[in-house]
Motif scaffolding. Structure first.
Motif, mmCIF file in Angstrom:
data_model
loop_
_atom_site.group_PDB
_atom_site.id
_atom_site.type_symbol
_atom_site.label_atom_id
_atom_site.label_comp_id
_atom_site.label_asym_id
_atom_site.label_seq_id
_atom_site.Cartn_x
_atom_site.Cartn_y
_atom_site.Cartn_z
ATOM 1 N N THR A 188 25.792 36.334 42.464
ATOM 2 C CA THR A 188 27.076 36.754 41.928
ATOM 3 C C THR A 188 27.096 38.274 41.731
ATOM 4 O OG1 THR A 188 26.333 36.524 39.642
ATOM 5 C CG2 THR A 188 27.274 34.557 40.704
ATOM 6 N N ALA A 189 28.271 38.799 41.472
ATOM 7 C CA ALA A 189 28.404 40.234 41.197
ATOM 8 C C ALA A 189 27.637 40.609 39.936
ATOM 9 C CB ALA A 189 29.882 40.598 41.057
ATOM 10 N N ARG A 190 27.658 39.723 38.928
ATOM 11 C CA ARG A 190 26.925 40.010 37.696
ATOM 12 C C ARG A 190 25.428 40.103 37.977
ATOM 13 N NH1 ARG A 190 27.944 39.057 32.099
ATOM 14 N NH2 ARG A 190 29.920 38.019 32.599
ATOM 15 N N TRP A 191 24.926 39.197 38.840
ATOM 16 C CA TRP A 191 23.508 39.271 39.193
ATOM 17 C C TRP A 191 23.217 40.581 39.919
ATOM 18 C CZ3 TRP A 191 21.144 40.081 43.821
ATOM 19 C CH2 TRP A 191 19.747 39.975 43.827
ATOM 20 N N ALA A 192 24.105 41.010 40.810
ATOM 21 C CA ALA A 192 23.892 42.251 41.553
ATOM 22 C C ALA A 192 23.785 43.442 40.603
ATOM 23 C CB ALA A 192 25.028 42.465 42.557
ATOM 24 N N VAL A 193 24.626 43.462 39.575
ATOM 25 C CA VAL A 193 24.541 44.535 38.572
ATOM 26 C C VAL A 193 23.190 44.484 37.876
ATOM 27 C CG1 VAL A 193 25.495 45.377 36.401
ATOM 28 C CG2 VAL A 193 27.035 44.676 38.242
ATOM 29 N N VAL A 250 15.390 47.221 32.080
ATOM 30 C CA VAL A 250 14.883 45.926 32.541
ATOM 31 C C VAL A 250 15.356 44.811 31.611
ATOM 32 C CG1 VAL A 250 12.795 44.529 32.821
ATOM 33 C CG2 VAL A 250 12.884 46.837 33.766
ATOM 34 N N LEU A 251 15.289 45.041 30.301
ATOM 35 C CA LEU A 251 15.735 44.024 29.345
ATOM 36 C C LEU A 251 17.232 43.756 29.476
ATOM 37 C CD1 LEU A 251 13.693 45.105 26.180
ATOM 38 C CD2 LEU A 251 13.190 43.254 27.791
ATOM 39 N N VAL A 252 18.010 44.815 29.675
ATOM 40 C CA VAL A 252 19.450 44.644 29.881
ATOM 41 C C VAL A 252 19.712 43.877 31.165
ATOM 42 C CG1 VAL A 252 21.612 45.864 30.332
ATOM 43 C CG2 VAL A 252 20.080 46.681 28.537
ATOM 44 N N ALA A 253 18.951 44.182 32.218
ATOM 45 C CA ALA A 253 19.123 43.498 33.499
ATOM 46 C C ALA A 253 18.883 42.000 33.359
ATOM 47 C CB ALA A 253 18.168 44.082 34.536
ATOM 48 N N GLY A 291 17.701 46.457 36.952
ATOM 49 C CA GLY A 291 16.288 46.126 36.899
ATOM 50 C C GLY A 291 15.444 46.991 37.807
ATOM 51 N N LEU A 292 15.906 47.202 39.032
ATOM 52 C CA LEU A 292 15.150 48.032 39.966
ATOM 53 C C LEU A 292 15.074 49.479 39.484
ATOM 54 C CD1 LEU A 292 16.477 46.653 43.366
ATOM 55 C CD2 LEU A 292 14.274 46.204 42.284
ATOM 56 N N ALA A 293 16.178 49.981 38.929
ATOM 57 C CA ALA A 293 16.159 51.337 38.375
ATOM 58 C C ALA A 293 15.191 51.413 37.205
ATOM 59 C CB ALA A 293 17.570 51.738 37.935
ATOM 60 N N GLY A 294 15.183 50.364 36.385
ATOM 61 C CA GLY A 294 14.273 50.341 35.249
ATOM 62 C C GLY A 294 12.820 50.355 35.667
ATOM 63 N N VAL A 295 12.459 49.554 36.676
ATOM 64 C CA VAL A 295 11.073 49.528 37.144
ATOM 65 C C VAL A 295 10.677 50.878 37.728
ATOM 66 C CG1 VAL A 295 9.529 48.525 38.862
ATOM 67 C CG2 VAL A 295 10.996 47.044 37.504
ATOM 68 N N GLY A 317 13.595 36.007 39.466
ATOM 69 C CA GLY A 317 13.008 37.239 39.975
ATOM 70 C C GLY A 317 13.179 38.406 39.021
ATOM 71 N N LEU A 318 14.352 38.495 38.404
ATOM 72 C CA LEU A 318 14.575 39.582 37.441
ATOM 73 C C LEU A 318 13.730 39.403 36.185
ATOM 74 C CD1 LEU A 318 18.422 40.207 37.709
ATOM 75 C CD2 LEU A 318 16.569 41.722 38.415
ATOM 76 N N ILE A 319 13.553 38.164 35.746
ATOM 77 C CA ILE A 319 12.680 37.923 34.600
ATOM 78 C C ILE A 319 11.263 38.390 34.930
ATOM 79 C CG2 ILE A 319 11.660 36.126 33.127
ATOM 80 C CD1 ILE A 319 14.244 34.524 33.506
ATOM 81 N N GLY A 320 10.875 38.257 36.210
ATOM 82 C CA GLY A 320 9.551 38.702 36.630
ATOM 83 C C GLY A 320 9.319 40.191 36.455
ATOM 84 N N LEU A 321 10.387 40.972 36.291
ATOM 85 C CA LEU A 321 10.216 42.413 36.079
ATOM 86 C C LEU A 321 9.568 42.722 34.731
ATOM 87 C CD1 LEU A 321 13.577 43.814 37.520
ATOM 88 C CD2 LEU A 321 11.367 43.522 38.668
#
Length: 307
Positions: free
Chosen positions: A116-121, A270-273, A126-130, A237-241
């Protein structure tokens, strides 16, 4: 929604436990036997879960379990070892942080889970956070290391998706034990050929091996596969961050490392993601598994609880 957040919390146990292994490995385990470290992590965990499950593979699981064991553990651990020898840790961590994209990309055709768009955000955050947490590598980057890390990412992502697709009424404890045992046996074979005899450790090192095998492997992968059964793969996958985040925080708390402002900002992102993605409703068709398999009622319940 409350039930879904419980699943998110259970799933988060896995990357947090994996992040903790960095500090344990660095301070308590021998640095010259990484393959034996992986083998002694996977095989004892598999045998422990097998003793608890008290169930042997049946039917197609005789070939599915070794396939998943190689993807999720055997090939993955070996390729990660190769990448770690060739790449700066920041580059390796950044490549593995692409797991949400790999999982979501494979889940769309194989599980009919449309992001979804929300997941994309959430993925972008998350990637920026990592990137902020691990920093940006400099200098020349060996192509072989990048390839090894990328193949490891694809192997583990495909293994995770197939674990979900092939799920049936077999208890999760049993299927996890078979995968770990198969992958662990393969790792033992590779470790013997590459590193020779297993390393000798003192009582502290033995306790560290036991802790990693029980907590960071047996318990962690049961939690991880639980998340894959009930949550969209991209969300898992995002939780895996939380993996690199935990490693950095424990490095500060135990290893005396410093936490820079960009790293602190990256942890927040990452937490927000994770929060954003966990609230997203996956626009997917009914979950697909093995041919003729009924969709998991629990999965439908969590899908309806999304907002």
């Amino acid at each position: 929604m409350e039930a879904k957040w419980r699943i998110v919390a259970v799933t988060a146990v896995a990357p947090i436990a994996w992040g903790a292994t960095y500090v344990v490995t660095r301070h308590l385990l021998p640095a010259d036997a990484p393959l034996w470290g992986a083998a002694l992590r996977a095989l004892p965990a598999g045998l422990l879960l097998w003793a608890l499950a008290r169930r042997r593979p049946r039917g197609a699981w005789w070939w599915k379990a070794p396939v998943l064991g190689m993807l999720n553990f055997g090939a993955f651990f070996v390729l990660v070892y190769v990448a770690a020898q060739l790449l700066p840790s920041s580059i390796a961590a950044s490549i593995m942080a692409l797991a949400p994209l790999a999982l979501a990309g494979l889940a769309w055709p194989l599980l009919a889970q449309r992001p979804t768009a929300r997941w994309a955000v959430g993925a972008a955050l998350g990637l920026a956070g990592v990137a902020l947490v691990v920093g940006l590598g400099t200098g020349a980057v060996p192509l072989a290391g990048v390839v090894a890390s990328a193949v490891a990412l694809l192997a583990s992502s495909l293994g995770a998706i197939l674990t979900t697709r092939w799920k049936d009424d077999t208890p999760l404890l049993a299927t996890t034990s078979w995968q770990l045992t198969a992958g662990g046996l393969a790792l033992v074979a590779v470790a013997v050929m590459v590193e020779g005899a297993p390393p000798t450790v003192d009582a502290t090192g033995l306790a560290a091996y036991v802790g990693i095998a029980v907590i960071a492997t047996a318990v962690a992968f049961v939690c991880w596969f639980t998340g894959l059964r009930h949550l969209p793969a991209g969300t898992v996958g995002l939780i895996g961050l939380l993996n690199p985040v935990t490693g950095v925080l424990l490095g500060v708390a135990v290893g005396g490392e410093s936490l820079a402002t960009p790293q602190a900002l990256g942890i927040v992102l990452v937490l927000v993601a994770i929060a954003v993605s966990s609230r997203a409703r996956s626009r997917n068709l009914p979950p697909r598994g093995a041919p003729g398999e009924r969709p998991d009622p629990a999965q439908r319940r969590y899908d309806r609880s999304d907002t």
